[in-house]
Design an enzyme around this catalytic site. Structure first.
Site, PDB file in Angstrom:
ATOM      1  N   ASP A  11      61.319  62.415  73.071  1.00 36.91           N
ATOM      2  CA  ASP A  11      61.248  61.784  71.758  1.00 36.91           C
ATOM      3  C   ASP A  11      61.569  62.815  70.673  1.00 36.91           C
ATOM      4  O   ASP A  11      61.021  63.921  70.684  1.00 36.91           O
ATOM      5  CB  ASP A  11      59.835  61.221  71.550  1.00 36.91           C
ATOM      6  CG  ASP A  11      59.711  60.414  70.286  1.00 36.91           C
ATOM      7  OD1 ASP A  11      60.478  59.455  70.132  1.00 36.91           O
ATOM      8  OD2 ASP A  11      58.840  60.746  69.462  1.00 36.91           O
ATOM      9  N   GLU A  36      66.530  61.731  72.645  1.00 36.41           N
ATOM     10  CA  GLU A  36      66.590  60.855  71.474  1.00 36.41           C
ATOM     11  C   GLU A  36      67.238  61.636  70.338  1.00 36.41           C
ATOM     12  O   GLU A  36      66.606  62.487  69.707  1.00 36.41           O
ATOM     13  CB  GLU A  36      65.205  60.370  71.042  1.00 36.41           C
ATOM     14  CG  GLU A  36      65.337  59.321  69.948  1.00 36.41           C
ATOM     15  CD  GLU A  36      64.112  59.193  69.062  1.00 36.41           C
ATOM     16  OE1 GLU A  36      64.106  58.290  68.209  1.00 36.41           O
ATOM     17  OE2 GLU A  36      63.187  59.992  69.209  1.00 36.41           O
ATOM     18  N   ASP A  92      59.930  51.518  67.691  1.00 38.30           N
ATOM     19  CA  ASP A  92      59.751  51.674  66.241  1.00 38.30           C
ATOM     20  C   ASP A  92      60.532  50.645  65.431  1.00 38.30           C
ATOM     21  O   ASP A  92      60.451  50.647  64.200  1.00 38.30           O
ATOM     22  CB  ASP A  92      60.191  53.073  65.802  1.00 38.30           C
ATOM     23  CG  ASP A  92      59.155  54.135  66.119  1.00 38.30           C
ATOM     24  OD1 ASP A  92      57.970  53.795  66.258  1.00 38.30           O
ATOM     25  OD2 ASP A  92      59.537  55.314  66.228  1.00 38.30           O
TER      26      ASP A  92
END
Length: 498
Positions: free
Chosen positions: A297, A343, A396
């Site tokens: 992430d 990411e 998200d």
């Protein structure tokens, strides 16, 4: 350089979102049934969110440990089968009236007393498996169990508010706490033993069904965590009082004029490098045991955003130089055959793109980001390269059904969406997004379960910058119907993702 992920498709579904009669998804029967459904849908990947023990805000990206597992995921029916709990004891607890929501305060109140009963009845300490578990996890387990035990002694307060001697980990204080809290320490070790034993069996079942599990590593750790308390020298902390010097976040952008102030302590990359990134090596090695592929992430890359501690917004932050290729080499060695997904979203950074190209890590594409009007937007399917993973949206983002509502889009955007996807009506858009992703050259296409079910924004997983209503959505028994399973199977067959 890592080899490319096998062409395939998958579903993003957190463990906590699985059905169960006990308030939250677990490693129990519903998890095995979900694997069976993914198999029938000819899926190759099951992506989960981070599985660590959550702290304030219930976010899986804010955890008490980068290594430990969430005790909530321990299946109660399994403990019952092991004669450690009775059905009457389980049924005496209140698990929330809504099957489609996690109610974390009820879990906290009821779950841990039940798990303590299981611990008190267990004979695990004499087992060969438990002794092997202690040996395999000694790098982090002792510190984590002690941290949780001391946290209990201080009624849940963060280590920053503990007495100075234990806050600074002075040897005499550590020894005194280990002696005083020996039973508590053993309890927290038992919970980790049960977590990893149950997960190991579930992962083996997935392997037998030829399903690969994609895990998720939050790039930062919480300030109130065993990691920061036990290794303060690896973070940018004031040596005199152990408060952060700078914290994490992202700068203002089109989505947030103040940026995002996450507040995690930043790594001291010079100290990390002096140890040859030993902590990160241990973390990646532990993750590689849990998963077949790991998504990092907010990929570290070559720079990171640093915000002065105490700032109200992220506006005053600055970009600072990160570890770059040196860290990547360490992660590659630790990961072994486990694949890594980076990411690379957010602020465009050519250095990050160059580093990804050098490492061979697949980056991420988000179809919700595609229709800005730029015909060469990297998130448009015709711009993908094969070494990428495409998502409709992530945890998200809004759900697809919520995002593509006409009232939320400009007229020119709606026209481009219709032209690009070939959608004649709003009701067709979500299915057309699936077709565009599955039909692309991206090696992997992954969609949230909410989008497989075409749910509106009431089922959104997380709204960044908010607290209280996130990380709660759950799948209701029977909701993932044979019709939706067959639809996924048809997509896989049509676009050769097998």
């Amino acid at each position: 350089m890592k080899t490319m992920l096998k062409r395939g498709a998958g579903v993003l579904m957190p463990i906590f979102s699985l059905p169960s009669p006990y308030g939250i998804g677990t490693f129990g029967r519903a998890a095995y049934e979900f694997i069976d459904q993914l198999k029938r849908g000819r899926q190759t990947y099951w992506q989960v969110l981070p599985m660590g023990p959550t702290c304030y805000g219930d976010s899986p990206y804010q955890s008490y440990s980068a290594f430990a597992g969430n005790p909530y995921f321990i299946d109660l029916d399994t403990l019952k089968d092991e004669k450690l709990l009775t059905q009457d004891e389980i049924d005496a607890c209140w698990w929330c009236d809504k099957q489609d929501q996690v109610k974390y305060d009820a879990l906290y109140y009821y779950r841990f007393p039940l798990l303590r009963k299981a611990y008190e009845r267990s004979s695990h300490k004499e087992s060969v498996e438990y002794q092997a578990f202690l040996e395999e996890n000694e790098e982090w387990l002792d510190d984590y169990a002690l941290y949780m035990a001391v946290k209990g002694k201080y009624e849940g307060k963060g280590w920053m508010d503990w007495d100075e001697d234990i806050r600074f980990r002075r040897p005499e204080a550590l020894s005194a706490c280990r002696e005083e809290l020996a039973e508590e320490i053993n309890y927290w070790k038992f919970l980790q033993f049960e977590f990893f034993e149950q997960w190991k069996k579930l992962k083996q079942y997935a392997k037998e069904k030829e399903l690969q599990i994609v895990g998720d590593i939050p790039i930062y750790v919480a300030l109130d965590s065993a990691d920061v308390w036990s290794h303060p020298e690896l973070f940018q902390l004031d040596e005199e009082n152990l408060t952060p010097l700078k914290v994490s976040g992202v700068p203002p952008d089109a989505f947030s004029e103040d940026g995002q102030l996450w507040g995690n302590p930043l790594y001291d990359w010079e100290k990390m490098e002096q140890t040859d990134f030993a902590w990160w090596r241990s973390r990646m090695k532990a993750s590689a045991k849990l998963y077949d592929a790991v998504r990092i992430d907010h990929f570290i890359g070559v720079k990171y955003y640093a915000i002065p501690y105490g700032a109200v917004t992220a506006k005053d932050g600055e970009w600072e130089k990160g570890p770059g290729k040196k860290l990547i080499d360490a992660l590659d060695e630790a990961a072994g055959e486990t694949k890594i997904i980076a990411e690379d979203l957010g602020v465009f950074c050519q250095e990050v793109k160059d580093l990804l190209a050098e490492t061979g890590y697949p980056g991420m594409k988000i179809i919700e980001f595609a229709f800005s009007g730029d015909r060469f937007n990297e998130h448009l399917p015709h711009c993908y390269d094969p070494n990428s993973v495409v998502y409709g949206g992530t945890h998200d983002n809004e759900t697809l059904a919520g995002y593509f509502k006409p009232e939320k889009r400009q007229w020119w955007e709606l026209q481009y969406i219709a032209d690009y996807l070939g959608a004649a009506h709003q009701s067709e858009v979500v299915d057309r997004v699936f077709r565009a992703a599955y039909g692309s050259v991206a090696s992997v296409a992954i969609f949230q379960m909410q989008d497989v079910l075409k749910l509106d924004n009431w089922a959104r997983m997380n709204t960044p910058g908010t607290l209280g209503e996130n990380w709660r959505w759950r799948l209701v028994p029977g909701q993932f119907t044979n019709e939706r399973v067959d639809y996924l199977s048809w997509l896989v067959d049509t676009f050769g993702r097998f």
